[in-house]
Design an enzyme around this catalytic site. Structure first.
Site, PDB file in Angstrom:
ATOM      1  N   GLU A 447       0.851  -1.195   0.000  1.00  0.00           N
ATOM      2  CA  GLU A 447       0.000   0.000   0.000  1.00  0.00           C
ATOM      3  C   GLU A 447       0.887   1.246   0.000  1.00  0.00           C
ATOM      4  O   GLU A 447       1.804   1.340   0.827  1.00  0.00           O
ATOM      5  CB  GLU A 447      -0.889  -0.012   1.253  1.00  0.00           C
ATOM      6  CG  GLU A 447      -1.898  -1.152   1.225  1.00  0.00           C
ATOM      7  CD  GLU A 447      -2.282  -1.634   2.616  1.00  0.00           C
ATOM      8  OE1 GLU A 447      -2.047  -0.917   3.600  1.00  0.00           O
ATOM      9  OE2 GLU A 447      -2.811  -2.760   2.710  1.00  0.00           O
ATOM     10  N   LEU A 476      -5.838  -2.141  -1.152  1.00  0.00           N
ATOM     11  CA  LEU A 476      -5.677  -2.099   0.299  1.00  0.00           C
ATOM     12  C   LEU A 476      -6.218  -3.403   0.901  1.00  0.00           C
ATOM     13  O   LEU A 476      -7.379  -3.491   1.291  1.00  0.00           O
ATOM     14  CB  LEU A 476      -6.438  -0.885   0.846  1.00  0.00           C
ATOM     15  CG  LEU A 476      -6.021  -0.333   2.213  1.00  0.00           C
ATOM     16  CD1 LEU A 476      -6.752   0.960   2.496  1.00  0.00           C
ATOM     17  CD2 LEU A 476      -6.187  -1.298   3.349  1.00  0.00           C
ATOM     18  N   GLU A 478      -4.240  -6.648   2.976  1.00  0.00           N
ATOM     19  CA  GLU A 478      -3.003  -7.348   3.356  1.00  0.00           C
ATOM     20  C   GLU A 478      -3.027  -8.816   2.961  1.00  0.00           C
ATOM     21  O   GLU A 478      -2.006  -9.385   2.558  1.00  0.00           O
ATOM     22  CB  GLU A 478      -2.753  -7.222   4.864  1.00  0.00           C
ATOM     23  CG  GLU A 478      -2.261  -5.859   5.303  1.00  0.00           C
ATOM     24  CD  GLU A 478      -3.348  -4.789   5.273  1.00  0.00           C
ATOM     25  OE1 GLU A 478      -4.547  -5.142   5.259  1.00  0.00           O
ATOM     26  OE2 GLU A 478      -2.992  -3.599   5.246  1.00  0.00           O
ATOM     27  N   GLN A 500       2.019  -2.312   5.870  1.00  0.00           N
ATOM     28  CA  GLN A 500       2.190  -0.920   6.311  1.00  0.00           C
ATOM     29  C   GLN A 500       2.459  -0.786   7.809  1.00  0.00           C
ATOM     30  O   GLN A 500       3.202   0.091   8.217  1.00  0.00           O
ATOM     31  CB  GLN A 500       0.936  -0.137   5.916  1.00  0.00           C
ATOM     32  CG  GLN A 500       1.184   1.320   5.695  1.00  0.00           C
ATOM     33  CD  GLN A 500       0.124   1.932   4.793  1.00  0.00           C
ATOM     34  OE1 GLN A 500      -1.042   1.991   5.159  1.00  0.00           O
ATOM     35  NE2 GLN A 500       0.518   2.397   3.626  1.00  0.00           N
ATOM     36  N   HIS A 549      -0.579   1.732  15.222  1.00  0.00           N
ATOM     37  CA  HIS A 549       0.636   2.184  14.544  1.00  0.00           C
ATOM     38  C   HIS A 549       1.867   1.922  15.401  1.00  0.00           C
ATOM     39  O   HIS A 549       2.979   2.315  15.046  1.00  0.00           O
ATOM     40  CB  HIS A 549       0.511   3.667  14.191  1.00  0.00           C
ATOM     41  CG  HIS A 549      -0.694   3.938  13.353  1.00  0.00           C
ATOM     42  ND1 HIS A 549      -1.819   4.559  13.841  1.00  0.00           N
ATOM     43  CD2 HIS A 549      -0.967   3.605  12.078  1.00  0.00           C
ATOM     44  CE1 HIS A 549      -2.737   4.610  12.890  1.00  0.00           C
ATOM     45  NE2 HIS A 549      -2.242   4.037  11.819  1.00  0.00           N
TER      46      HIS A 549
END
Ligand SMILES: Cc1ncc(C[n+]2csc(CCOP(=O)(O)OP(=O)(O)O)c2C)c(N)n1
Ligand SMILES: [Mg+2]
Length: 759
Positions: A447, A476, A478, A500, A549
Site C-alpha cells: 500500500e 488495500l 493485506e 504498512q 501504529h
C-alpha cells in the site's frame, strides 16, 4: 440432459449405517438392473452420445478417472479402521472435476479443493508413466515415499503435474492462486522467464461453503479489481457446489445468485454430475479464461455422497429419504448410464472395470502400508527450513552488478557507500535500490509504496527507477498482498511485499503462518515460495500514536515454523540484513520477515540532539551478515550485559552511560538483530562471561522475545547469573504519552540495573 431413472427399490440394506457400502452397492445394482436402449458403439473420435461434445475416448478416460477416485475413497474407508490409511475426506460426488483436468494442461498451476481425486487421476494422464493410484495410496498411508508431501499430510500435490499442495484451511489458497495468475502475466513485462508456458492459466477449486469465507471474497474482489482496470488475471475459480459444508446447507441457488452477475468475474455453469452434458460447459469456461485472460468463475454442480468424511455418520443427523435422494444423484451412476447407453461398455465390462479398479486401489494401499513412514523428528523437519550457510553467504555478498548500481544510483560519486553516514530509513531505501538492481526478478509492492514511497518514504524513488511493473501499489488488502507475494514466488520471482504496520500483518497472518511458511514442509521441499516481507513495526512513534501504529507483538511471528525474522536497529545493519534475507530467499527458498522499527527510521542522534551518532556508513554491496549474527557494543565489558534488539539498542546504550556513571559498571550491549530463529549458542556465549544480565524486550511480556532469550541463557548453563527483564506490558498501546507507560524506557533499564546492584 440424459434422462436417468434410478432403478432402486429402497431395500433394507439401503438403510444401512455404512453409507460407503451402500454407495458401492448402488453402483453395482444400478449396472445390473439397467434397462435402457443401447446405441451403436461410437468410435474413439465420435460423440459419446448424440449431441455431446465429449468423444468416446475422452469419456472412457474420464470414466476411468472417476472410478479411480471413487475406489480410492472406498478403500480409505475400509483401511482406515485397520490403521493403514489416515485420511477419509473423499471426492465422492465430485468426480466430475476430472473434466476440468482434462480440459486444462498439466502446466496450468492448480490449487485444489480436497475433493479432487477425479481431477488428479485425470491430470496424471498428461505425463505418461505416472500412476495416480500408487501415488495417492502412498499419500493416504502417510508413507515417506508419498511423492506429494513425503508423508506429512494427505494432500493433492505433484511437482511434475504443477499441483501445489494445499493446506486444510479452506479458501486460504485463493489469494495465491490469483497471485500466480497475475504473475504469469506480469513476467512478460519484467522480462522474467516463466517455468510454465506464457499462456498458462491457474486453476483454483473450492467448495460452495468455502466461497463465503473472507479469504475467498478477498480473492474474488482482487480479481475483479484487476480485471476492472483491464489488467489480465487468468485464474479459473472452480466452485464445486455440492450444496453443503459439513452439515450446513448452502441456501438453494446461492452460488448462482451470488456470482452470476458480479462485474469482472465472468460466470459459467457446468453440470459436474454429467460428463456428456458438462464437458462442453467446462470447456467454454476454460477457453474463456485462457483466451480472454479474465478471472473466470466456473460454478460446477456436484454432490456429496458418503458424508463429509469417514467420521461423518450422516444417518445420525439427516433423514434416510434425504440421504437416498443424494445418493441417487451420484455422478457415477450417471456415468454408468452413459457408458451402457452409448454401447461403449457392456454391463459385464463395466462391472469388470469397476472391480478391477477396486483391486488396483486395494493392492496399492497394501503396498503403501508396507513402505516406510516418517520415523524421526529430523525426517519430519527436513524440508521445513533449509539453510545452506556457505551458499547464502556467497549469494548475499555477490556484488557482480556494478554497472547496474552505477545506473541506479546515478554515477560513481553517488554510490551510497561514498556518501556521508545516513539514518535507517535512507539506508533501507538505498539497500532496496541495490537489491532491485541485483535481482531483476525482484518486485516490491504494497500500500502506498510507489509514488509516495510508503507512509515513511522509505521506498521513495524506487518506483521512478524501476518503473511500475516492478515497484507498485496494490489494493488495500493485506491478505491479498501476501497472496500476490506467494503467486510471484510460485513463478520464480523474488517478491518483497510491504505491510504498512505490524498490526495489519496480524490481520492477514494466516497467509504467512498457514500458507507461505508451510509450503516447503508440505511439499517435501518440492515447491517453495521465497519472499521477504517488510513490515513497519513496533512502538515509540512520536508522530503517529495509538496501538495500531505502534503494535509490538512479535510473538505471532516468532512461533511460525521456519519463518526467519530480522529486526535491525540501524541503517548499515538493515542493509546487510536485507542482503542476507534476499539470499536466504533466493538460495534456500525461505520466507522472511523484516521488522523495521518505525521510531528509528529518522533517528540520527544517539546521546544528544545533533550528535549524529545513530547514522552509519553504508556497507559496500559485498558486505552481508550471517543469519543469527548479533552486534556487540563494548565487548570487553562484563559487569552488566544487556540483551536487546530494535528500539532497545539505542535505549540500552543511553542507559549504559548512566549506569556506568552511577554504578561504575562496564556495560556490554548485545543487539540480537535476528529474532527467529534465536541464536541460542550466541546468547549463551555472551551470557557466560556476564556478571549480571538484563533482557530489554520492547515486545510484550507473554511469549515475547525476552522469554526466548532467558530460556537460551538458562539452558546455556547461566541460570545462576543474576538477571532482570525489562519488557512491554501485556496490553494494547494507548495514545499519546500514556504509550510510554506500556513500553520499556531508559529509566526502567537504569532502575533494573540498580535492583541488580542491590542484589
Ligand atoms: C478456515 C477453516 N474453517 C473451518 C474449517 C473446517 N471445515 C473443513 S471443510 C468445511 C466445510 C467446507 O464446505 P465446502 O466448502 O462446501 O466444501 P465441501 O466439503 O462441501 O466440498 C469446514 C467448515 C476449515 N478447514 N478451514
Ligand atoms: Mg460444499
Amino acid at each position: 440432459m440424459i434422462a436417468m431413472s434410478i432403478p432402486f427399490t429402497l431395500s433394507a440394506r439401503h438403510k444401512g449405517f455404512n453409507r460407503a457400502e451402500v454407495v458401492d452397492q448402488n453402483f453395482i445394482e444400478f449396472v445390473q438392473l439397467w434397462q435402457g436402449d443401447v446405441r451403436a458403439t461410437p468410435r474413439d473420435s465420435e460423440a459419446v452420445l448424440p449431441g455431446s461434445a465429449l468423444d468416446a475416448r475422452g469419456f472412457r478416460e474420464l470414466l476411468e478417472s472417476q472410478l479411480i477416485s471413487r475406489h480410492l475413497d472406498l478403500m480409505a474407508r475400509v483401511l482406515r479402521v485397520q490403521n493403514k490409511v489416515f485420511y477419509t475426506i473423499g471426492s465422492s460426488g465430485h468426480e466430475g472435476n476430472a473434466m476440468v483436468a482434462r480440459l486444462t494442461r498439466h502446466t496450468d498451476p492448480a490449487f485444489l479443493h480436497y475433493r479432487s481425486g477425479g481431477f488428479m487421476a485425470e491430470r496424471f494422464r498428461k505425463i505418461p508413466g505416472m500412476d495416480p493410484v500408487m501415488d495417492s495410496a502412498l499419500s493416504f498411508a502417510a508413507s515417506k515415499d508419498d511423492p506429494a508431501s513425503g508423508g506429512r499430510h494427505k494432500v493433492w500435490g505433484s511437482k511434475p503435474l504443477w499441483v501445489l499442495p494445499q493446506t486444510s484451511t479452506i479458501a486460504s489458497h485463493l489469494p495465491k492462486a490469483l497471485g500466480t495468475a497475475v504473475a504469469i502475466e506480469q513476467a512478460r513485462r519484467i522480462g522474467h522467464v516463466l517455468p510454465v508456458p506464457e499462456d498458462s492459466i491457474t486453476i483454483c477449486s473450492f467448495g460452495d461453503a468455502s466461497s463465503n469465507h473472507a479469504t475467498a471474497q478477498t480473492a474474488f474482489n482482487a480479481a475483479a479489481w484487476t480485471a476492472y482496470q483491464k489488467l489480465p488475471a487468468p485464474v479459473l475459480f472452480v466452485c464445486e457446489d455440492n450444496g453443503i459444508g459439513i452439515s450446513v446447507k448452502t441456501p438453494s441457488g446461492w452460488i448462482a445468485n451470488n456470482y452470476q452477475h458480479r462485474a469482472n468475474l465472468d460466470y459459467f455453469f457446468a453440470d459436474g454430475l454429467d460428463l456428456a452434458e458438462g464437458y462442453a460447459q467446462v470447456r467454454r469456461a476454460v477457453e474463456h479464461c485462457r483466451t480472454t485472460r479474465r478471472p473466470t468463475f466456473l460454478h460446477l454442480k456436484t454432490t456429496r455422497v458418503m458424508g463429509h468424511a469417514g467420521t461423518d455418520f450422516e444417518i445420525e443427523w439427516r433423514s434416510i429419504e434425504e440421504l437416498f435422494a443424494v445418493e441417487c444423484s451420484d455422478p457415477l451412476l450417471r456415468s454408468a448410464g452413459i457408458a451402457l447407453a452409448s454401447g461403449l461398455y457392456t454391463k459385464e465390462q463395466l462391472l469388470g472395470l469397476y472391480e478391477a479398479t477396486r483391486q488396483r486401489c486395494f493392492a496399492a494401499a497394501e503396498e503403501a502400508d508396507s513402505r516406510h513412514r516418517l520415523t524421526s523428528l529430523e525426517d519430519v523437519m527436513a524440508p521445513l527450513a533449509p539453510y545452506t550457510p556457505a551458499a547464502v553467504k556467497a549469494e548475499a555478498e555477490r556484488a557482480d552488478y556494478a554497472d547496474k548500481r552505477l545506473a541506479v544510483f546515478g554515477g560513481e560519486a553517488k554510490l551510497p557507500e561514498k556518501l556521508p553516514p545516513r539514518h535507517l530509513a535512507i539506508q533501507i531505501g538505498q539497500a532496496l535500490h541495490d537489491l532491485l538492481a541485483k535481482y531483476p526478478e525482484a518486485l516490491l509492492f504494497g500500500e502506498d509504496v510507489a509514488q509516495k514511497g510508503g507512509v515513511y518514504t522509505v521506498t521513495k524513488g524506487l518506483n521512478k527507477t524501476f518503473k511500475g511493473s516492478r515497484v507498485f501499489n496494490t489494493l488495500l488488502d493485506e491478505t491479498m498482498i501476501l497472496g500476490l507475494a506467494q503467486g510471484y514466488a510460485n513463478m520464480g520471482m523474488l517478491p518483497i511485499p510491504e505491510i504498512q504496520y505490524l498490526a495489519y500483518f496480524h490481520n492477514a497472518c494466516d497467509q504467512i503462518r498457514g500458507e507461505a511458511a508451510s509450503l516447503q514442509f508440505f511439499s517435501n521441499g518440492q515447491y517453495r515460495n521465497p519472499l521477504v516481507m517488510r513490515i513497519a513495526s513496533l512502538g515509540y512513534q512520536k508522530g503517529f500514536g495509538g496501538h495500531f501504529h505502534n503494535d509490538n507483538s512479535i510473538t505471532a511471528l516468532r512461533d511460525i515454523p521456519g519463518l526467519v525474522v530480522g529486526c535491525p536497529s540501524r541503517g548499515d545493519d538493515a542493509a546487510m540484513m536485507l542482503r542476507t534475507l534476499m539470499a536466504l530467499a533466493k538460495v534456500d527458498g525461505r520466507v522472511c520477515a523484516f521488522l523495521e522499527p518505525i521510531a528509528l527510521y529518522m533517528t540520527k542522534d544517539l546521546y544528544e540532539a545533533g550528535d549524529g551518532q545513530w547514522q552509519f556508513d553504508y556497507p559496500a554491496p559485498d558486505q552481508a551478515m550471517t543469519l543469527g549474527e548479533g552486534r556487540i557494543y563494548h565487548e570487553a565489558a562484563n559487569d552488566l550485559v544487556v540483551f536487546t534488539f530494535g528500539n532497545g539498542v539505542p535505549m540500552a546504550l543511553r542507559a549504559a552511560r548512566t549506569i556506568e556513571k552511577e554504578l561504575g559498571w562496564q556495560v556490554r550491549v548485545v543487539d540480537l538483530r535476528w529474532l527467529a530463529p534465536l541464536n541460542d549458542a550466541f546468547i549463551a556465549a555472551q551470557a557466560s562471561s556476564a556478571k549480571r544480565i538484563l533482557v530489554l524486550d520492547e515486545g510484550r511480556k507473554s511469549a515475547g522475545v525476552g522469554e526466548g532469550v532467558i530460556t537460551a541463557i538458562v539452558e546455556g548453563g547461566c541460570g545462576a547469573t543474576p538477571l532482570k527483564r525489562v519488557v512491554g506490558a501485556d496490553t494494547f498501546t494507548p495514545l499519546a504519552g500514556a504509550a510510554l507507560l506500556v513500553l520499556p524506557g531508559e529509566a526502567e533499564v537504569v532502575a533494573a540495573a540498580r535492583e541488580l546492584a542491590a542484589g
